[in-house]
Design a protein around this motif. Structure first.
Motif, short mmCIF file in Angstrom:
data_model
loop_
_atom_site.label_atom_id
_atom_site.label_comp_id
_atom_site.label_asym_id
_atom_site.label_seq_id
_atom_site.Cartn_x
_atom_site.Cartn_y
_atom_site.Cartn_z
N THR A 35 0.84 -1.21 0.00
CA THR A 35 0.00 0.00 0.00
C THR A 35 0.87 1.26 0.00
OG1 THR A 35 -0.18 -0.10 2.41
CG2 THR A 35 -1.97 -1.09 1.13
N GLY A 36 2.12 1.14 0.48
CA GLY A 36 3.04 2.28 0.42
C GLY A 36 3.22 2.75 -1.02
N ASN A 37 3.25 1.78 -1.95
CA ASN A 37 3.40 2.15 -3.36
C ASN A 37 2.20 2.95 -3.85
OD1 ASN A 37 5.92 1.11 -3.64
ND2 ASN A 37 5.29 -0.79 -4.68
N TYR A 39 0.48 5.15 -1.99
CA TYR A 39 0.73 6.52 -1.50
C TYR A 39 1.84 7.17 -2.31
CZ TYR A 39 -2.38 5.53 2.31
OH TYR A 39 -3.51 5.22 3.03
N ARG A 40 2.85 6.38 -2.67
CA ARG A 40 3.96 6.93 -3.47
C ARG A 40 3.46 7.32 -4.86
NH1 ARG A 40 9.37 5.34 -1.81
NH2 ARG A 40 9.30 4.44 0.27
N ARG A 95 9.72 4.93 -6.34
CA ARG A 95 10.62 4.59 -5.23
C ARG A 95 11.76 5.59 -5.10
NH1 ARG A 95 8.12 1.21 -2.06
NH2 ARG A 95 10.12 1.19 -0.99
N VAL A 103 6.27 11.71 0.66
CA VAL A 103 5.12 10.80 0.74
C VAL A 103 4.38 10.83 2.08
CG1 VAL A 103 6.54 8.76 1.27
CG2 VAL A 103 4.32 8.45 0.22
N SER A 104 5.10 11.05 3.19
CA SER A 104 4.41 11.03 4.49
C SER A 104 3.41 12.18 4.59
CB SER A 104 5.41 11.11 5.64
OG SER A 104 6.08 9.89 5.76
N ARG A 113 -6.42 9.35 2.14
CA ARG A 113 -6.69 8.06 2.78
C ARG A 113 -8.12 7.60 2.47
NH1 ARG A 113 -2.00 7.16 5.61
NH2 ARG A 113 -2.71 5.04 5.98
N GLU A 132 0.82 -5.12 2.85
CA GLU A 132 1.68 -4.46 3.84
C GLU A 132 1.54 -2.95 3.81
OE1 GLU A 132 4.65 -2.63 2.96
OE2 GLU A 132 5.42 -3.56 1.13
N GLY A 133 1.73 -2.33 4.99
CA GLY A 133 1.61 -0.88 5.09
C GLY A 133 1.80 -0.40 6.51
N ARG A 134 0.95 0.53 6.93
CA ARG A 134 1.06 1.09 8.28
C ARG A 134 -0.22 0.88 9.08
NH1 ARG A 134 4.89 1.83 5.56
NH2 ARG A 134 6.59 3.34 5.76
N ILE A 136 -2.85 -1.41 7.99
CA ILE A 136 -3.63 -2.49 7.35
C ILE A 136 -4.38 -3.32 8.42
CG2 ILE A 136 -3.59 -4.34 5.61
CD1 ILE A 136 -2.63 -1.49 4.69
N ARG A 184 10.43 10.25 8.89
CA ARG A 184 9.23 9.71 8.26
C ARG A 184 8.41 8.91 9.28
NH1 ARG A 184 8.42 6.22 3.77
NH2 ARG A 184 10.57 5.53 3.66
N ASP A 188 4.54 9.44 10.51
CA ASP A 188 3.57 8.35 10.36
C ASP A 188 2.95 7.96 11.71
OD1 ASP A 188 4.12 8.29 7.64
OD2 ASP A 188 5.56 6.64 7.79
#
Ligand code: DC
Length: 226
Positions: A35-37, A39-40, A95, A103-104, A113, A132-134, A136, A184, A188
């Motif tokens: 999921t980070g990708n 947001y990126r 990346r 990104v943050s 979100r 994966e993420g922060r 999830i 970061r 977060d």
């Protein structure tokens, strides 16, 4: 009813989540999703839309550019998923150190979100997913049956990030990368919406002194044994 097709892996930056999640997905025959990708990709889209991310960002400007973004995952011939931005595969640009720097801020925005939550939840219809993420295990899939929180010491994380080519600026050192990661993480952890947090029912893994195969083995054994 717990969602038994969903495995969540949360944790701070450079904790090894993507490597581990990818391998766990391969072992279980499921799909790996970062999921980070996502947001990126939104951050890159904002940069490409000439939004200055170094100053205050107006949510309505982001709303406008989100209207012009089609972000989805498509299945490749090899059975893996590719993140698509307006019909094109998101490449290594998401990346880059420039994207990582901003990104943050993008991820702390409520409208960003809100735009992603449904898109992330609907991926469970694919079958077994390792996401994966922060947030999830806490927000996206609070009912997931298998939840893990992965971390490592700041120095170990900085060394791992430094070893990933293209993700750190020229001349970066362990100390400079550790500083960037810490900044970061702080954003977060401290944000009000969906902060980085271990779900109460997630299994905590400190991988500082473990190799990849040991962590993957631990997670897969837990899933198969439960
Ligand atoms: O996992 P990553 O380093 O690619 O994540 C990039 C950024 O996106 C990270 O600084 C925090 C944010 N993020 C988030 O807020 N929520 C998620 N579920 C995943 C990432």
């Amino acid at each position: 009813m717990p969602q038994d097709n969903v495995i969540t892996i949360d944790g701070p930056a450079a904790s090894g989540k993507s490597t581990i999640a990818q391998k766990v997905a391969d072992k279980l025959g499921g799909f790996y999703i970062s999921t980070g990708n996502m947001y990126r990709a939104i951050t890159l889209h904002a940069m490409n839309s000439n939004i200055d991310l170094s100053s205050d960002i107006f949510p309505d400007r982001i709303d406008k550019i989100l209207e012009k973004l089609d972000l989805s995952y498509s299945k490749n011939a090899d059975g893996k998923l590719s993140l698509m931005m307006n019909g094109k595969t998101a490449d290594s640009a998401i990346r880059s150190p420039e994207v990582a720097k901003h990104v943050s801020k993008i991820a702390s925005m409520e409208n960003v979100r809100a735009w992603l939550i449904g898109r992330q939840r609907e991926l469970a219809s694919l079958g077994t997913i390792v996401m994966e993420g922060r947030d999830i295990g806490t927000v996206i899939f609070p009912d997931a049956k298998y939840k893990f929180f992965l971390t490592a010491s700041p120095e170990v994380r900085a060394r791992r990030r430094l070893a990933q080519s293209g993700e750190t600026p020229e001349g970066a050192t362990v100390a400079s990368v550790a500083g960037e990661i810490a900044a970061r993480d702080e954003m977060d952890i401290k944000r009000t919406i969906a902060p980085l947090k271990k779900a109460d029912d997630a299994i905590f893994i400190d991988s500082s002194d473990m190799n990849v195969e040991e962590v993957v083995g631990l997670i897969v054994a837990h899933i198969k044994g439960s």
